[in-house]
Design a protein around this motif. Sequence first.
Motif, PDB file in Angstrom:
ATOM      1  N   GLY A  92      50.648  26.519  44.373  1.00  0.00           N
ATOM      2  CA  GLY A  92      51.244  26.157  43.076  1.00  0.00           C
ATOM      3  C   GLY A  92      51.275  27.321  42.105  1.00  0.00           C
ATOM      4  N   ALA A  93      50.224  28.113  42.051  1.00  0.00           N
ATOM      5  CA  ALA A  93      50.225  29.311  41.210  1.00  0.00           C
ATOM      6  C   ALA A  93      51.212  30.295  41.823  1.00  0.00           C
ATOM      7  CB  ALA A  93      48.820  29.919  41.151  1.00  0.00           C
ATOM      8  N   LYS A  94      52.115  30.809  40.999  1.00  0.00           N
ATOM      9  CA  LYS A  94      53.200  31.647  41.517  1.00  0.00           C
ATOM     10  C   LYS A  94      52.924  33.131  41.292  1.00  0.00           C
ATOM     11  CE  LYS A  94      55.661  28.135  42.765  1.00  0.00           C
ATOM     12  NZ  LYS A  94      54.820  27.414  43.707  1.00  0.00           N
ATOM     13  N   GLU A  95      53.510  33.937  42.178  1.00  0.00           N
ATOM     14  CA  GLU A  95      53.439  35.385  41.993  1.00  0.00           C
ATOM     15  C   GLU A  95      54.748  35.843  41.366  1.00  0.00           C
ATOM     16  OE1 GLU A  95      52.163  37.886  45.312  1.00  0.00           O
ATOM     17  OE2 GLU A  95      53.625  39.362  44.620  1.00  0.00           O
ATOM     18  N   GLY A  96      54.663  36.255  40.097  1.00  0.00           N
ATOM     19  CA  GLY A  96      55.838  36.809  39.429  1.00  0.00           C
ATOM     20  C   GLY A  96      55.759  38.323  39.456  1.00  0.00           C
ATOM     21  N   ASN A 122      51.325  40.459  33.773  1.00  0.00           N
ATOM     22  CA  ASN A 122      52.247  40.428  32.635  1.00  0.00           C
ATOM     23  C   ASN A 122      53.026  39.138  32.438  1.00  0.00           C
ATOM     24  OD1 ASN A 122      52.269  42.910  31.077  1.00  0.00           O
ATOM     25  ND2 ASN A 122      52.645  43.888  33.054  1.00  0.00           N
ATOM     26  N   CYS A 123      53.160  38.285  33.458  1.00  0.00           N
ATOM     27  CA  CYS A 123      54.094  37.160  33.317  1.00  0.00           C
ATOM     28  C   CYS A 123      53.432  35.793  33.173  1.00  0.00           C
ATOM     29  CB  CYS A 123      55.065  37.137  34.497  1.00  0.00           C
ATOM     30  SG  CYS A 123      54.333  36.524  36.033  1.00  0.00           S
ATOM     31  N   GLY A 124      52.203  35.643  33.628  1.00  0.00           N
ATOM     32  CA  GLY A 124      51.506  34.360  33.477  1.00  0.00           C
ATOM     33  C   GLY A 124      51.856  33.308  34.515  1.00  0.00           C
ATOM     34  N   ALA A 125      52.740  33.625  35.460  1.00  0.00           N
ATOM     35  CA  ALA A 125      53.126  32.614  36.457  1.00  0.00           C
ATOM     36  C   ALA A 125      51.956  32.202  37.348  1.00  0.00           C
ATOM     37  CB  ALA A 125      54.267  33.149  37.329  1.00  0.00           C
ATOM     38  N   CYS A 126      50.951  33.038  37.414  1.00  0.00           N
ATOM     39  CA  CYS A 126      49.804  32.803  38.307  1.00  0.00           C
ATOM     40  C   CYS A 126      48.615  32.211  37.561  1.00  0.00           C
ATOM     41  CB  CYS A 126      49.397  34.135  38.925  1.00  0.00           C
ATOM     42  SG  CYS A 126      48.818  35.299  37.655  1.00  0.00           S
ATOM     43  N   THR A 127      48.825  31.704  36.348  1.00  0.00           N
ATOM     44  CA  THR A 127      47.708  31.253  35.509  1.00  0.00           C
ATOM     45  C   THR A 127      46.922  30.116  36.160  1.00  0.00           C
ATOM     46  OG1 THR A 127      48.973  31.842  33.536  1.00  0.00           O
ATOM     47  CG2 THR A 127      47.081  30.378  33.216  1.00  0.00           C
ATOM     48  N   VAL A 128      45.622  30.252  36.162  1.00  0.00           N
ATOM     49  CA  VAL A 128      44.698  29.172  36.563  1.00  0.00           C
ATOM     50  C   VAL A 128      43.589  29.135  35.509  1.00  0.00           C
ATOM     51  CG1 VAL A 128      45.190  29.485  39.032  1.00  0.00           C
ATOM     52  CG2 VAL A 128      43.231  30.672  38.006  1.00  0.00           C
ATOM     53  N   LEU A 129      42.795  28.073  35.541  1.00  0.00           N
ATOM     54  CA  LEU A 129      41.656  27.996  34.623  1.00  0.00           C
ATOM     55  C   LEU A 129      40.392  28.411  35.360  1.00  0.00           C
ATOM     56  CD1 LEU A 129      42.345  24.612  32.780  1.00  0.00           C
ATOM     57  CD2 LEU A 129      43.164  26.918  32.233  1.00  0.00           C
ATOM     58  N   LEU A 130      39.672  29.344  34.791  1.00  0.00           N
ATOM     59  CA  LEU A 130      38.392  29.787  35.352  1.00  0.00           C
ATOM     60  C   LEU A 130      37.323  29.398  34.335  1.00  0.00           C
ATOM     61  CD1 LEU A 130      36.798  31.291  37.505  1.00  0.00           C
ATOM     62  CD2 LEU A 130      37.410  33.449  36.397  1.00  0.00           C
ATOM     63  N   ASP A 131      36.492  28.440  34.720  1.00  0.00           N
ATOM     64  CA  ASP A 131      35.522  27.851  33.794  1.00  0.00           C
ATOM     65  C   ASP A 131      36.218  27.401  32.501  1.00  0.00           C
ATOM     66  OD1 ASP A 131      33.513  28.269  35.635  1.00  0.00           O
ATOM     67  OD2 ASP A 131      32.938  30.200  34.777  1.00  0.00           O
ATOM     68  N   GLY A 132      37.395  26.824  32.657  1.00  0.00           N
ATOM     69  CA  GLY A 132      38.132  26.257  31.523  1.00  0.00           C
ATOM     70  C   GLY A 132      38.989  27.235  30.749  1.00  0.00           C
ATOM     71  N   GLU A 133      38.902  28.522  31.084  1.00  0.00           N
ATOM     72  CA  GLU A 133      39.684  29.529  30.353  1.00  0.00           C
ATOM     73  C   GLU A 133      40.875  29.975  31.204  1.00  0.00           C
ATOM     74  OE1 GLU A 133      39.205  30.497  27.286  1.00  0.00           O
ATOM     75  OE2 GLU A 133      37.332  29.383  27.048  1.00  0.00           O
ATOM     76  N   PRO A 134      42.050  30.102  30.587  1.00  0.00           N
ATOM     77  CA  PRO A 134      43.196  30.564  31.372  1.00  0.00           C
ATOM     78  C   PRO A 134      43.060  32.037  31.750  1.00  0.00           C
ATOM     79  CG  PRO A 134      43.813  30.284  29.056  1.00  0.00           C
ATOM     80  CD  PRO A 134      42.391  29.813  29.186  1.00  0.00           C
ATOM     81  N   VAL A 135      43.326  32.334  33.016  1.00  0.00           N
ATOM     82  CA  VAL A 135      43.305  33.726  33.493  1.00  0.00           C
ATOM     83  C   VAL A 135      44.523  33.951  34.384  1.00  0.00           C
ATOM     84  CG1 VAL A 135      40.771  33.957  33.441  1.00  0.00           C
ATOM     85  CG2 VAL A 135      41.898  33.164  35.539  1.00  0.00           C
ATOM     86  N   ASN A 136      44.939  35.197  34.462  1.00  0.00           N
ATOM     87  CA  ASN A 136      45.992  35.569  35.404  1.00  0.00           C
ATOM     88  C   ASN A 136      45.318  35.835  36.753  1.00  0.00           C
ATOM     89  OD1 ASN A 136      48.079  35.474  33.500  1.00  0.00           O
ATOM     90  ND2 ASN A 136      47.647  37.550  32.810  1.00  0.00           N
ATOM     91  N   SER A 137      45.552  34.943  37.696  1.00  0.00           N
ATOM     92  CA  SER A 137      44.801  35.050  38.953  1.00  0.00           C
ATOM     93  C   SER A 137      45.205  36.260  39.783  1.00  0.00           C
ATOM     94  CB  SER A 137      44.947  33.764  39.777  1.00  0.00           C
ATOM     95  OG  SER A 137      46.298  33.523  40.104  1.00  0.00           O
ATOM     96  N   CYS A 138      46.318  36.911  39.433  1.00  0.00           N
ATOM     97  CA  CYS A 138      46.711  38.116  40.181  1.00  0.00           C
ATOM     98  C   CYS A 138      45.852  39.314  39.802  1.00  0.00           C
ATOM     99  CB  CYS A 138      48.189  38.427  39.971  1.00  0.00           C
ATOM    100  SG  CYS A 138      48.623  38.960  38.298  1.00  0.00           S
ATOM    101  N   ILE A 139      45.153  39.245  38.668  1.00  0.00           N
ATOM    102  CA  ILE A 139      44.300  40.378  38.279  1.00  0.00           C
ATOM    103  C   ILE A 139      42.828  39.968  38.190  1.00  0.00           C
ATOM    104  CG2 ILE A 139      46.072  41.811  37.187  1.00  0.00           C
ATOM    105  CD1 ILE A 139      45.188  40.649  34.476  1.00  0.00           C
ATOM    106  N   VAL A 140      42.506  38.853  38.851  1.00  0.00           N
ATOM    107  CA  VAL A 140      41.098  38.462  39.029  1.00  0.00           C
ATOM    108  C   VAL A 140      40.788  38.654  40.504  1.00  0.00           C
ATOM    109  CG1 VAL A 140      39.480  36.521  38.983  1.00  0.00           C
ATOM    110  CG2 VAL A 140      41.148  36.792  37.139  1.00  0.00           C
ATOM    111  N   LEU A 141      39.679  39.288  40.808  1.00  0.00           N
ATOM    112  CA  LEU A 141      39.301  39.421  42.213  1.00  0.00           C
ATOM    113  C   LEU A 141      38.745  38.091  42.713  1.00  0.00           C
ATOM    114  CD1 LEU A 141      37.585  42.925  42.145  1.00  0.00           C
ATOM    115  CD2 LEU A 141      39.808  42.350  43.166  1.00  0.00           C
ATOM    116  N   ALA A 142      39.085  37.764  43.936  1.00  0.00           N
ATOM    117  CA  ALA A 142      38.603  36.494  44.499  1.00  0.00           C
ATOM    118  C   ALA A 142      37.079  36.430  44.495  1.00  0.00           C
ATOM    119  CB  ALA A 142      39.151  36.311  45.910  1.00  0.00           C
ATOM    120  N   VAL A 143      36.425  37.566  44.687  1.00  0.00           N
ATOM    121  CA  VAL A 143      34.949  37.549  44.722  1.00  0.00           C
ATOM    122  C   VAL A 143      34.356  37.166  43.367  1.00  0.00           C
ATOM    123  CG1 VAL A 143      34.763  39.203  46.621  1.00  0.00           C
ATOM    124  CG2 VAL A 143      34.812  40.034  44.254  1.00  0.00           C
TER     125      VAL A 143
END
Length: 184
Positions: free
Chosen positions: A42-46, A51-72
């Motif tokens: 569902g989270a998209k790669e733009g 820069n685009c926010g298409a990959c936004t997810v909530l991490l502990d309730g805060e929106p983050v761009n999951s393309c610039i968060v490391l999975a670890v």
Amino acid sequence: MPGKAPAKMAISTTINGQNYDFLCEPRQSLLEVLRDSLQLTGAKEGCNNGNCGACTVLLDGEPVNSCIVLAVEVQGRELTTIEGIANRGELHPIQQCFLEGAALQCGICTPGFIVAAKALLDKKPNPSEEEIRFALAGNLCRCTGYDKIVRSVQAASERIQAGSTPKQNPQPNQTNQQQAQQQQ
Ligand code: FES
Ligand code: FES
């Protein structure tokens, strides 16, 4: 001579109320793991550069761009993706209002907008237009324009305050396997 494959790390996290254990390389982004390893597409790669926010997810309730968060980085933390916004087929008011307000065209940006809007309304159920625009400033749309999106978030805010808040997601800390067993 081919290099040695980097060692994978074992990560344990909670996504949409369910426990997930996965292996990933230290270089892998959260978006890459969500989409390619966990089949949460569902989270998209733009842009893939924050820069685009298409990959936004909530991490502990805060929106983050999951393309610039490391999975670890999600070890022991709590994630919500667009797949966790609806409740067993019942759309969240934000999703319903996006549909009714025609706030999407191609839909690539839509999961990111909805997740970012949920983060806002969870914290501030009655935001001003300015606060909505500020909260969504990191999300770009190249089809629809922003007015319909902002109007839809305003409509969702009204609907939530009127009492149509959806039921909660599946029980926290329950594994997929446990849920499957309970359904048997
Ligand atoms: S794909 Fe992550 S911000 Fe654009
Ligand atoms: S609906 Fe196409 S980019 Fe927003």
